[in-house]
Design a protein around this motif. Structure first.
Motif, PDB file in Angstrom:
ATOM      1  N   LEU A  44      -9.658  -8.149   9.075  1.00 17.42           N
ATOM      2  CA  LEU A  44      -8.550  -8.855   8.431  1.00 17.42           C
ATOM      3  C   LEU A  44      -9.048 -10.021   7.587  1.00 17.42           C
ATOM      4  O   LEU A  44      -8.508 -10.308   6.517  1.00 17.42           O
ATOM      5  CB  LEU A  44      -7.575  -9.343   9.510  1.00 17.42           C
ATOM      6  N   GLY A  47     -10.340  -9.604   3.562  1.00 14.57           N
ATOM      7  CA  GLY A  47      -9.438  -9.673   2.421  1.00 14.57           C
ATOM      8  C   GLY A  47      -9.183 -11.090   1.942  1.00 14.57           C
ATOM      9  O   GLY A  47      -8.689 -11.301   0.833  1.00 14.57           O
ATOM     10  N   ARG A  72       1.324   4.010  -3.308  1.00 14.20           N
ATOM     11  CA  ARG A  72       1.086   2.969  -2.323  1.00 14.20           C
ATOM     12  C   ARG A  72       0.049   3.393  -1.275  1.00 14.20           C
ATOM     13  O   ARG A  72      -0.925   2.679  -1.016  1.00 14.20           O
ATOM     14  CB  ARG A  72       2.415   2.626  -1.635  1.00 14.20           C
ATOM     15  N   THR A  76      -3.855   1.801  -0.793  1.00 23.86           N
ATOM     16  CA  THR A  76      -4.436   1.136   0.394  1.00 23.86           C
ATOM     17  C   THR A  76      -5.685   1.846   0.867  1.00 23.86           C
ATOM     18  O   THR A  76      -6.658   1.189   1.219  1.00 23.86           O
ATOM     19  CB  THR A  76      -3.509   1.112   1.637  1.00 23.86           C
ATOM     20  N   LEU A 302       5.608  -7.531   4.373  1.00 21.99           N
ATOM     21  CA  LEU A 302       4.394  -7.599   3.557  1.00 21.99           C
ATOM     22  C   LEU A 302       3.157  -7.867   4.424  1.00 21.99           C
ATOM     23  O   LEU A 302       2.060  -7.418   4.094  1.00 21.99           O
ATOM     24  CB  LEU A 302       4.554  -8.633   2.448  1.00 21.99           C
ATOM     25  N   VAL A 305       1.740  -4.654   5.240  1.00 18.01           N
ATOM     26  CA  VAL A 305       0.879  -4.065   4.199  1.00 18.01           C
ATOM     27  C   VAL A 305      -0.538  -4.624   4.303  1.00 18.01           C
ATOM     28  O   VAL A 305      -1.525  -3.883   4.262  1.00 18.01           O
ATOM     29  CB  VAL A 305       1.471  -4.328   2.791  1.00 18.01           C
ATOM     30  N   THR A 306      -0.632  -5.939   4.455  1.00 13.49           N
ATOM     31  CA  THR A 306      -1.949  -6.578   4.595  1.00 13.49           C
ATOM     32  C   THR A 306      -2.675  -6.022   5.823  1.00 13.49           C
ATOM     33  O   THR A 306      -3.868  -5.673   5.762  1.00 13.49           O
ATOM     34  CB  THR A 306      -1.779  -8.103   4.753  1.00 13.49           C
ATOM     35  N   LEU A 309      -4.063  -2.487   5.430  1.00 11.31           N
ATOM     36  CA  LEU A 309      -5.356  -2.351   4.762  1.00 11.31           C
ATOM     37  C   LEU A 309      -6.505  -2.580   5.753  1.00 11.31           C
ATOM     38  O   LEU A 309      -7.463  -1.798   5.810  1.00 11.31           O
ATOM     39  CB  LEU A 309      -5.418  -3.341   3.591  1.00 11.31           C
TER      40      LEU A 309
ATOM     41  N   LEU B  89      -8.656  -0.993  -9.502  1.00  5.39           N
ATOM     42  CA  LEU B  89      -7.677  -0.013  -9.028  1.00  5.39           C
ATOM     43  C   LEU B  89      -6.801   0.344 -10.224  1.00  5.39           C
ATOM     44  O   LEU B  89      -6.119  -0.524 -10.778  1.00  5.39           O
ATOM     45  CB  LEU B  89      -6.841  -0.646  -7.907  1.00  5.39           C
ATOM     46  N   ILE B  91      -3.587   2.009 -11.707  1.00 12.05           N
ATOM     47  CA  ILE B  91      -2.268   2.504 -11.322  1.00 12.05           C
ATOM     48  C   ILE B  91      -1.489   2.793 -12.586  1.00 12.05           C
ATOM     49  O   ILE B  91      -1.233   1.895 -13.393  1.00 12.05           O
ATOM     50  CB  ILE B  91      -1.516   1.485 -10.439  1.00 12.05           C
ATOM     51  N   ASP B 109       4.323  -6.909  -5.225  1.00 16.48           N
ATOM     52  CA  ASP B 109       4.302  -7.547  -3.902  1.00 16.48           C
ATOM     53  C   ASP B 109       3.440  -6.754  -2.929  1.00 16.48           C
ATOM     54  O   ASP B 109       2.716  -7.320  -2.116  1.00 16.48           O
ATOM     55  CB  ASP B 109       5.728  -7.665  -3.344  1.00 16.48           C
ATOM     56  N   ASN B 110       3.541  -5.447  -3.009  1.00 17.70           N
ATOM     57  CA  ASN B 110       2.716  -4.631  -2.129  1.00 17.70           C
ATOM     58  C   ASN B 110       1.232  -4.778  -2.454  1.00 17.70           C
ATOM     59  O   ASN B 110       0.415  -4.873  -1.552  1.00 17.70           O
ATOM     60  CB  ASN B 110       3.138  -3.162  -2.234  1.00 17.70           C
ATOM     61  N   LEU B 111       0.925  -4.814  -3.737  1.00 12.97           N
ATOM     62  CA  LEU B 111      -0.481  -4.963  -4.128  1.00 12.97           C
ATOM     63  C   LEU B 111      -0.998  -6.350  -3.754  1.00 12.97           C
ATOM     64  O   LEU B 111      -2.143  -6.497  -3.318  1.00 12.97           O
ATOM     65  CB  LEU B 111      -0.632  -4.693  -5.622  1.00 12.97           C
ATOM     66  N   LEU B 112      -0.154  -7.355  -3.908  1.00 12.74           N
ATOM     67  CA  LEU B 112      -0.544  -8.705  -3.488  1.00 12.74           C
ATOM     68  C   LEU B 112      -0.855  -8.730  -1.991  1.00 12.74           C
ATOM     69  O   LEU B 112      -1.805  -9.393  -1.564  1.00 12.74           O
ATOM     70  CB  LEU B 112       0.602  -9.681  -3.741  1.00 12.74           C
ATOM     71  N   ALA B 113      -0.033  -8.015  -1.235  1.00 13.19           N
ATOM     72  CA  ALA B 113      -0.264  -7.978   0.209  1.00 13.19           C
ATOM     73  C   ALA B 113      -1.593  -7.283   0.517  1.00 13.19           C
ATOM     74  O   ALA B 113      -2.163  -7.464   1.587  1.00 13.19           O
ATOM     75  CB  ALA B 113       0.891  -7.278   0.917  1.00 13.19           C
ATOM     76  N   MET B 114      -2.088  -6.498  -0.434  1.00 14.86           N
ATOM     77  CA  MET B 114      -3.423  -5.892  -0.271  1.00 14.86           C
ATOM     78  C   MET B 114      -4.511  -6.837  -0.787  1.00 14.86           C
ATOM     79  O   MET B 114      -5.654  -6.433  -0.958  1.00 14.86           O
ATOM     80  CB  MET B 114      -3.494  -4.554  -1.022  1.00 14.86           C
ATOM     81  N   GLN B 115      -4.108  -8.070  -1.056  1.00  9.71           N
ATOM     82  CA  GLN B 115      -5.046  -9.130  -1.426  1.00  9.71           C
ATOM     83  C   GLN B 115      -5.840  -8.844  -2.698  1.00  9.71           C
ATOM     84  O   GLN B 115      -7.035  -9.119  -2.765  1.00  9.71           O
ATOM     85  CB  GLN B 115      -5.989  -9.404  -0.246  1.00  9.71           C
TER      86      GLN B 115
END
Lengths: 324, 324, 324
Positions: A44, A47, A72, A76, A302, A305-306, A309, B89, B91, B109-115
């Motif tokens: 964790l 990231g 999506r 990931t 969210l 989502v983090t 990953l 990445l 997209i 937002d989802n991509l941000l959550a993937m840092q």
């Protein structure tokens, strides 16, 4: 619609009984899940670094083999693999051009001959990942990234990871799952994962057409009204309501569904003070939950989502044999 | 058709006033542009090495988020990121499947959550990159890679870079922009960039329907005949003529346009001896310029592409916080 | 349908006569082919390592430029490039959107301006790779990954590599090529490669409409019955039967073809004991060969894929100037 049944042997394991593939939550041992969750905790932090990359899968080749478009999920897994320094080959197969079964295995045989290490498979047919695992044997591993309505095990693992990360041990939490339990691969897998980790009370709630009383047999408490289900809950997991349920006459309308089962701020106050709200995404605001809840402080969608990953990094690292 | 107007605050800058996003040329300071151009000069040599790669963005994750198909723009940004050792990445969102606005921000937002660290956004709607920048705040940065007819600022930066690299300071050059000034995001951004860098004379030329006299207000000299506009010019920038202008009755025909405003070798001789010809590509040979000029020694259109890659490396390195 | 004829000069070579591009087997020297095969032997082991990556093309940029969809070919070249540590840019051009000829060269000029090192080109038109090679000159190299019915030289090289790797020198083997010799770029290139390497006996077999007696002129032995062709053979190369041959009335039916020319286990016993069966893939089981042969121990079709990856690594390493 019924869960896919495995034949003889356990396609998730190698001859020595070690986890070889990740196909479904069913069949995983508590110790294995805990190891994966612990490993995800350690990933964790990566990231949050400036250099989000560790070399443990350098020089391995992973294939993102997608027979369904899912930006999506593909993203990931692709990022998880790249942060482990693996090479990723993206292959998108239009379902129209794929004649089922044989085509999948022929494609895989060619990729195996190119000495790839593992597959991340998304496929519209239930059982596709199991079929692939049996075909692969010891030659490569596979992660099921969604096979029809059957399974999507990394989703359930990231869900229990998220609950544990924020609230502590699952064995002390009351979890409510809200929505179409009958048709949801997410719900089924989550119930299994929670059970394996000793969750003391799993409640499922929704209309009778989508939450039949027979589910009691899975060891869950069945509710057909939202308010009593929420009382005393630590976790509320709202499922995405599929529009096709309306067409199949299992639901009168989305408005009616929201009126009776939508998670609103007022209803959420019935749960424990620090209760968290999860959702597998993408959300239908105003259907399974109100916009106020979706965007409120208790929603940790969210964060899921983090965590997803990090969890996928842990799964890929474990199956590919790298140690964190 | 009018330039997108920013609301309060400057979405290109962080709270300390530092450049955080690259959305448009409007609002950039001369010193900032010069720093980016100087940095691009230092990156120009990397493309000539055998090993075209430096480690300054190693372990960062950049997203090429394209809601419009543009292989050329996607390729330069992808190569720029890879040569800085970033993970990219890609997209591609089919515009048909994207319901505007919300969909963009949900995806982000989802991509941000993937840092992820930053976004390179191409979108058909004017203002999309500004919308994204406001949404992101301090969480990630964005480069506008084209939003409808609004802006495409790395194009203008590579144009002034190219002029400066080949002819020296902008403040000593006469620049002619030829074509549909009214509808061109390229022309608008270039006029801004040239003005900021102190270009002493910017001339715009084309038919009255595409170069209205009111443009004079932008500080440019308006011409409706090509020959006097070219006299004494150091730089001729030919815009791509869009076929749809014919349909909208703003132009009689492409042949008639070429007869009156096409840049031919004979006309180009009216400019200074060492004058250079630029074009944003792809060219319509025989419309805005003759094949002889397009493929002649004064055309530096492919140099623009090379410089564009170095310029984009400079922009990504600056926004991602790496130092060359 | 006739082989593409080169004009003056040899577009495969630079001014000093060194191999610069790989366009076709025609014109390669025995020593060059042997060097490539030897280099491929050394790359074969890399795919078996845990870390399948060597740094010899680090920092080079290779473009997979595909005007036809071919996941298999794109994947092998992409993996070959990545295992050599090159950066790969994938560009898929829908043939519908490409206006031929000019469009290809314009696209390439832009990519060249981005300082890419080489192109892997797949194109539906015969001669496209030669056209590109002449255009590129010394600026970049190109590998022909299939241009219509003309050539696909890495296929023939991997075929002779496979035969040599498993059976030893080509100069001691009898090779049978079975199927539509007339229309097959695979067959034509293989015949050339086998001839250059001194194969003592190349036999071609199939119906008269697809294997005309004039082929004798190429130095091959022509058969119109399968049994005598197989007697004493060390290698049987079955070509994929294209369905369109039926439509063009050159064949009565697939069943009839299989009855007369299908490679069955019984027929294969006429060949030498250790004879191997090759196929360029994908196979039509039950047409050019029976499922029993296709999946039997003498078929080495997946070995061809593995060898193809090593062979492509050898070709890319040679053209890109890296030494293994």
């Amino acid at each position: 619609m019924m869960p896919w049944r495995m034949g003889e042997g356990d396609p998730q394991r190698d001859a020595e009984g070690r986890l070889r593939n990740l196909l479904a939550i069913e069949g995983l041992r508590e110790g294995e899940i805990l190891e994966i969750l612990d490993s995800a905790e350690s990933f964790l932090g990566i990231g949050e670094r400036t250099v989000k990359k560790i070399p443990i899968l350098r020089g391995r080749t992973l294939v993102n083999l997608f027979y369904e478009n899912s930006t999506r999920t593909r993203s990931t897994f692709e990022l998880a693999a790249k942060r482990l320094s693996a090479d990723v080959l993206n292959i998108a197969v239009a379902s129209s051009s794929a004649s089922k079964g044989e085509s999948l295995l022929d494609t895989v045989d060619n990729l195996l001959a190119m000495q790839v290490d593992g597959f991340i498979l998304r496929h519209p047919e239930a059982g596709a990942a199991h079929l692939l695992a049996r075909h692969l044997g010891e030659r490569a591993w596979v992660v099921n990234a969604g096979d029809g309505q059957h399974a999507h095990p990394t989703q359930a693992l990231l869900d229990v990871f998220t609950i544990r990360h924020l609230l502590g041990p699952i064995s002390e939490r009351v979890v409510v799952i809200l929505g179409d339990i009958l048709h949801s691969r997410v719900a089924r897998a989550l119930i299994h994962a929670l059970s394996i980790l000793g969750c003391p009370q799993i409640r499922v709630v929704g209309p009778r057409t989508l939450v039949p009383p027979e589910l009691q047999g899975l060891g869950v408490h069945v509710f057909h009204e939202l308010e009593p289900a929420l009382t005393g809950a630590n976790v509320v997991y709202a499922l995405r309501m599929q529009r096709e349920r309306m067409d199949s006459q299992r639901l009168p309308s989305l408005e009616e569904y929201h009126r009776r089962f939508g998670l609103t701020a007022a209803r959420l106050r019935l749960a424990e003070d620090n209760a968290v709200v999860l959702h597998p995404g993408p959300m239908n605001r105003g259907v399974e939950l109100s916009a106020e809840v979706a965007d409120g402080p208790q929603a940790i969608i969210l964060e899921q989502v983090t965590h997803g990953l990090a969890l996928r990094m842990a799964v890929l690292a474990r199956l590919a044999g790298g140690n964190p």
